[in-house]
Design a protein around this motif. Structure first.
Motif, PDB file in Angstrom:
ATOM      1  N   GLN A 181       0.818  -1.203   0.000  1.00  0.00           N
ATOM      2  CA  GLN A 181       0.000   0.000   0.000  1.00  0.00           C
ATOM      3  C   GLN A 181       0.855   1.258   0.000  1.00  0.00           C
ATOM      4  O   GLN A 181       1.980   1.262   0.500  1.00  0.00           O
ATOM      5  N   PHE A 182       0.283   2.317  -0.563  1.00  0.00           N
ATOM      6  CA  PHE A 182       0.914   3.625  -0.538  1.00  0.00           C
ATOM      7  C   PHE A 182      -0.178   4.684  -0.627  1.00  0.00           C
ATOM      8  O   PHE A 182      -1.316   4.400  -0.991  1.00  0.00           O
ATOM      9  N   GLU A 183       0.203   5.915  -0.304  1.00  0.00           N
ATOM     10  CA  GLU A 183      -0.744   7.035  -0.310  1.00  0.00           C
ATOM     11  C   GLU A 183      -0.500   7.888  -1.549  1.00  0.00           C
ATOM     12  O   GLU A 183       0.630   8.115  -1.957  1.00  0.00           O
TER      13      GLU A 183
ATOM     14  N   ARG B 263      -5.387   9.417  -0.534  1.00  0.00           N
ATOM     15  CA  ARG B 263      -6.056   8.111  -0.531  1.00  0.00           C
ATOM     16  C   ARG B 263      -5.015   7.004  -0.484  1.00  0.00           C
ATOM     17  O   ARG B 263      -3.888   7.169  -0.966  1.00  0.00           O
ATOM     18  N   ILE B 264      -5.400   5.882   0.093  1.00  0.00           N
ATOM     19  CA  ILE B 264      -4.513   4.723   0.158  1.00  0.00           C
ATOM     20  C   ILE B 264      -4.840   3.801  -1.013  1.00  0.00           C
ATOM     21  O   ILE B 264      -6.007   3.471  -1.248  1.00  0.00           O
ATOM     22  N   TYR B 265      -3.809   3.388  -1.738  1.00  0.00           N
ATOM     23  CA  TYR B 265      -3.960   2.459  -2.859  1.00  0.00           C
ATOM     24  C   TYR B 265      -3.175   1.200  -2.565  1.00  0.00           C
ATOM     25  O   TYR B 265      -2.136   1.244  -1.896  1.00  0.00           O
ATOM     26  N   THR B 266      -3.646   0.096  -3.093  1.00  0.00           N
ATOM     27  CA  THR B 266      -2.965  -1.183  -2.940  1.00  0.00           C
ATOM     28  C   THR B 266      -2.479  -1.658  -4.295  1.00  0.00           C
ATOM     29  O   THR B 266      -3.278  -1.809  -5.229  1.00  0.00           O
ATOM     30  N   ILE B 267      -1.175  -1.868  -4.396  1.00  0.00           N
ATOM     31  CA  ILE B 267      -0.625  -2.510  -5.586  1.00  0.00           C
ATOM     32  C   ILE B 267      -0.786  -4.009  -5.326  1.00  0.00           C
ATOM     33  O   ILE B 267      -0.195  -4.541  -4.387  1.00  0.00           O
ATOM     34  N   PRO B 268      -1.599  -4.689  -6.132  1.00  0.00           N
ATOM     35  CA  PRO B 268      -1.888  -6.093  -5.835  1.00  0.00           C
ATOM     36  C   PRO B 268      -0.746  -7.024  -6.222  1.00  0.00           C
ATOM     37  O   PRO B 268       0.006  -6.743  -7.165  1.00  0.00           O
TER      38      PRO B 268
ATOM     39  N   HIS C 249       4.499   4.678  -9.950  1.00  0.00           N
ATOM     40  CA  HIS C 249       4.143   5.443 -11.135  1.00  0.00           C
ATOM     41  C   HIS C 249       3.482   4.540 -12.185  1.00  0.00           C
ATOM     42  O   HIS C 249       2.454   4.904 -12.778  1.00  0.00           O
ATOM     43  N   ASP C 250       4.053   3.355 -12.416  1.00  0.00           N
ATOM     44  CA  ASP C 250       3.449   2.403 -13.356  1.00  0.00           C
ATOM     45  C   ASP C 250       2.020   2.053 -12.934  1.00  0.00           C
ATOM     46  O   ASP C 250       1.109   2.020 -13.753  1.00  0.00           O
ATOM     47  N   PHE C 251       1.840   1.783 -11.654  1.00  0.00           N
ATOM     48  CA  PHE C 251       0.517   1.430 -11.140  1.00  0.00           C
ATOM     49  C   PHE C 251      -0.477   2.577 -11.360  1.00  0.00           C
ATOM     50  O   PHE C 251      -1.585   2.375 -11.861  1.00  0.00           O
ATOM     51  N   LEU C 252      -0.079   3.786 -10.991  1.00  0.00           N
ATOM     52  CA  LEU C 252      -0.955   4.944 -11.133  1.00  0.00           C
ATOM     53  C   LEU C 252      -1.293   5.210 -12.602  1.00  0.00           C
ATOM     54  O   LEU C 252      -2.427   5.579 -12.932  1.00  0.00           O
TER      55      LEU C 252
END
Length: 130
Positions: free
Chosen positions: A31-33, A37-42, A73-76
């Motif tokens: 997870q990162f902010e 908001r908190i996002y989860t890289i699965p 960055h790739d995830f976003l």
């Protein structure tokens, strides 16, 4: 084979037809902010870190200090985070700004971080749209 970083556990992905051989897969959800908001890289998310041609690596390393910022960055980019809330151009700009902040926070030299930021601003648009 897997590589451990402070935030993200990775394993090398065997390339499929037409895939780059430099792709890695996240092994454990992390997870990162971003923008409050908190996002989860699965687990299973694939990344190539930064798309930097090998001859340029001495100037702009695609891994090392750039590893975690590049994966985030790739995830976003892949999920176009923020586009529905704040619009396409603004969301991409925010993601790229976060990339620059993350590179600097990791301890990358400012000229390298700004160069990487400049490259994603110049060449990232087609990846955001697709």
């Amino acid at each position: 084979m897997y590589t451990e970083y402070p935030l993200i556990h990775l394993e090398k992905v065997e390339p499929g037809p037409g895939e780059k051989s430099t792709r890695f897969r996240v092994r454990i959800d992390c997870q990162f902010e971003h923008l409050g908001r908190i996002y989860t890289i699965p687990a299973g998310f694939k990344t190539d870190f930064s798309s930097v041609p090998r001859p340029v690596w001495p100037l702009i390393p695609p891994h090392g200090l750039a590893t975690v910022p590049s994966i985030k960055h790739d995830f976003l980019y892949d999920y176009q985070i923020g586009e529905k809330e704040i619009g396409r151009k603004r969301a991409r700009w925010e993601v790229d700004q976060a990339f620059l902040r993350d590179l600097l926070a990791e301890g990358m030299k400012p000229f390298q971080a700004r160069l990487m930021y400049g490259m994603v601003r110049l060449f990232g648009r087609p990846y955001w749209i697709n």
